[in-house]
Scaffold this active site. Structure first.
Site, PDB file in Angstrom:
ATOM      1  N   GLU A  61       0.817  -1.210   0.000  1.00  0.00           N
ATOM      2  CA  GLU A  61       0.000   0.000   0.000  1.00  0.00           C
ATOM      3  C   GLU A  61       0.856   1.268   0.000  1.00  0.00           C
ATOM      4  O   GLU A  61       0.655   2.199   0.765  1.00  0.00           O
ATOM      5  CB  GLU A  61      -0.965  -0.017   1.184  1.00  0.00           C
ATOM      6  CG  GLU A  61      -1.958  -1.157   1.113  1.00  0.00           C
ATOM      7  CD  GLU A  61      -2.988  -1.167   2.221  1.00  0.00           C
ATOM      8  OE1 GLU A  61      -4.068  -1.743   2.028  1.00  0.00           O
ATOM      9  OE2 GLU A  61      -2.702  -0.607   3.295  1.00  0.00           O
TER      10      GLU A  61
ATOM     11  N   GLU B 238      -5.956  -8.415  -1.041  1.00  0.00           N
ATOM     12  CA  GLU B 238      -6.624  -8.123   0.228  1.00  0.00           C
ATOM     13  C   GLU B 238      -8.065  -7.733  -0.045  1.00  0.00           C
ATOM     14  O   GLU B 238      -8.325  -6.799  -0.806  1.00  0.00           O
ATOM     15  CB  GLU B 238      -5.959  -6.972   0.994  1.00  0.00           C
ATOM     16  CG  GLU B 238      -4.614  -7.274   1.606  1.00  0.00           C
ATOM     17  CD  GLU B 238      -4.120  -6.132   2.498  1.00  0.00           C
ATOM     18  OE1 GLU B 238      -4.965  -5.434   3.110  1.00  0.00           O
ATOM     19  OE2 GLU B 238      -2.896  -5.927   2.569  1.00  0.00           O
TER      20      GLU B 238
END
Length: 491
Positions: free
Chosen positions: A183, A389
């Site tokens: 991320e 995810e």
């Protein structure tokens, strides 16, 4: 009408949220070890005016659950067998950078750290699961931050490449899929965690390390991370040509919708997508630094120092696939203050979404948003995409029979998978789906155990007590059925 042949099914965790053993076998602290959840603005470091350096100073009144995690460092074989029991053909975890290079700037790796991951990888392969390894899942060694300022320092590129060379050499032929920085597009909103960035030369406010990080340092880290990402692709091609390197993005911000058709809100939503997401994905996937980023540099006098060699690397070595997390969508409304949390961007509540995760998190549930993200990415980059995810955290405990019935979780998963399949029918190239996290782990955002994502329950609680016993939830069996049918039972 099933999912594509060879679709990768599995789950994902991170070393810093499950392993524990935070100072065992030579490991040294990383940036998440000094935080009770990455949303905290109160890291366990303080400025020493005498040495003019930050030093680790943990708060004795706080519970750093990640230091013990769920003790996966000692229980990983049991946990991986539970994952394989659902039929996983793929499993994502991270290497704790500080296990392999404890301070980050050593010339040679820590053999104990490599030996641990040797067995983790071999166990996955023996159980029929393809390893997907994140090289840094919010795990920059703390020494690199306090000594060098983290990724705002170009020396980090050399340290990073040394680490990459060590693991690519060690795991050649065993690990096919590598993700660089988890991320990474969270850099601007959380520079310490996502970029290990800290202004160490006379910070504006030594009591607020995160708030003291200058815009100049953030953007210098941005450029250095882009170069390091390109170096990673280049190094992998040299050392293990069969391996593939992907970027890892938090993509919930892609699903930022204009609240209405007011042109200001339409443009505002586009700007939000750009400056929370595409500003990293564009250079990593297309090899260019976009004009809207350069405009920010001009208008805020924060252009980083760049080299021709670095820019050429970015151009020549884009990533080979895009991996991402998706949890929720958001809206942009010029009349409302727009913020963010670990789920994505926040704004005015979307009146067309009726579901949300239970209290106290209340994230809106938008399964159609994952189709929107997949199509947006594919139209823009034409690269394979990997959902690494997607999941929902619930506050749950064992019932009087020692079991957990969690149909809400499976409804969430099934609804999202149906729209993943719609995106595949749209023509999107989707590699796989990894649920976050298939076993209860310490929450990244809040640093607690109460927010449970798993198909497997772990007996540990926010105050740190618990037996760490693993128990299968009812959702475990449903996910197993989905995988066994390659998703066909959903369609």
């Amino acid at each position: 009408m099933s999912f594509p042949k060879g679709f990768l099914w599995g789950g994902a965790v991170a070393a810093n949220q499950c392993e524990g053993a935070w100072l065992e076998d030579g490991k040294q602290p990383n940036v998440t070890d000094i935080l009770v959840g990455i949303s905290s603005r109160d890291p366990g470091i303080k400025w020493d005016p005498e040495t003019e350096k930050y030093e680790m100073c943990l708060d004795p009144n706080k519970k750093y659950l990640s230091h013990e995690g769920i003790d996966a460092y000692h229980r990983y074989k049991e946990d991986l067998k539970l994952m394989a029991g659902m039929g996983f053909n793929c499993f994502r975890t991270s290497f704790a950078w500080g296990r392999i290079f404890p301070n980050g700037d050593e010339d040679t790796p820590n053999e104990a750290g490599l030996a641990f991951y040797d067995d983790v990888i071999d166990t996955m392969l023996e159980l029929g699961m393809e390893p997907v390894i994140t090289l840094s899942h919010y795990e920059t060694p703390l020494h690199l931050v306090t000594e060098y300022g983290g990724w705002s320092n170009p020396k980090m590129i050399k340290f990073w490449n040394n680490y990459c060379r060590a693991v690519f050499t060690r795991y050649k032929g065993k690990v096919k899929y590598w993700l660089t920085f988890n991320e990474v597009n969270n850099l601007l909103k959380n520079p310490l965690v996502a970029g290990g960035v800290l202004t160490i030369d006379h910070p504006a406010d030594p009591s607020d390390p995160i708030g003291s990080t200058t815009e100049k340092d953030k953007w210098q880290a941005y450029y250095n991370l882009l170069v390091a990402n390109a170096e990673t692709v280049k190094t992998a091609k040299e050392l293990d040509p069969d391996a593939k390197v992907g970027i890892m993005m938090t993509a919930s911000s892609v699903a930022t919708y204009p609240y209405n058709c007011d042109p200001d809100n339409v443009m505002g939503a586009l700007d939000a997508q750009r400056m929370s997401n595409f500003y990293f994905a564009d250079p990593n996937c297309l090899g260019i630094i976009p004009g809207y980023v350069k405009r920010v540099w001009r208008e805020h006098d924060c252009e980083p120092v760049m080299t021709e060699e670095g820019m050429q690397l970015i151009k020549d070595y884009p990533v080979e696939f895009i991996s991402f997390s998706y949890y929720r969508s958001g809206t942009y409304d010029k009349e409302v203050a727009n913020g963010s949390d670990t789920g994505g961007l926040t704004g005015r509540s979307n009146p067309y979404l009726t579901g949300c995760s239970p209290e106290p998190w209340c994230w809106p549930i938008d399964p159609k948003g994952i189709r929107y993200v997949l199509n947006t990415y594919y139209d823009r980059y034409h690269l394979p995409m990997f959902i690494v995810e997607n999941g929902i955290g619930l506050d749950e405990n064992l019932d009087e029979n020692g079991k957990i019935d969690d149909p809400f979780r499976m409804e969430y998963v099934e609804d999202h998978l149906k729209y993943v399949h719609e995106a595949i029918l749209d023509g999107c190239d989707v590699m796989g789906y990894l649920y976050w996290g298939p076993i209860d782990v310490v929450s990244a955002g809040t640093g607690e155990m109460r927010k449970r994502y798993g198909f497997v329950y772990v007996d540990r609680f926010n105050d740190g007590h618990g037996t760490l016993e693993r128990k299968i939830k009812n959702s475990y069996y449903r996910y197993k059925e989905i995988i066994e049918s390659n998703g066909e039972i959903l369609l």
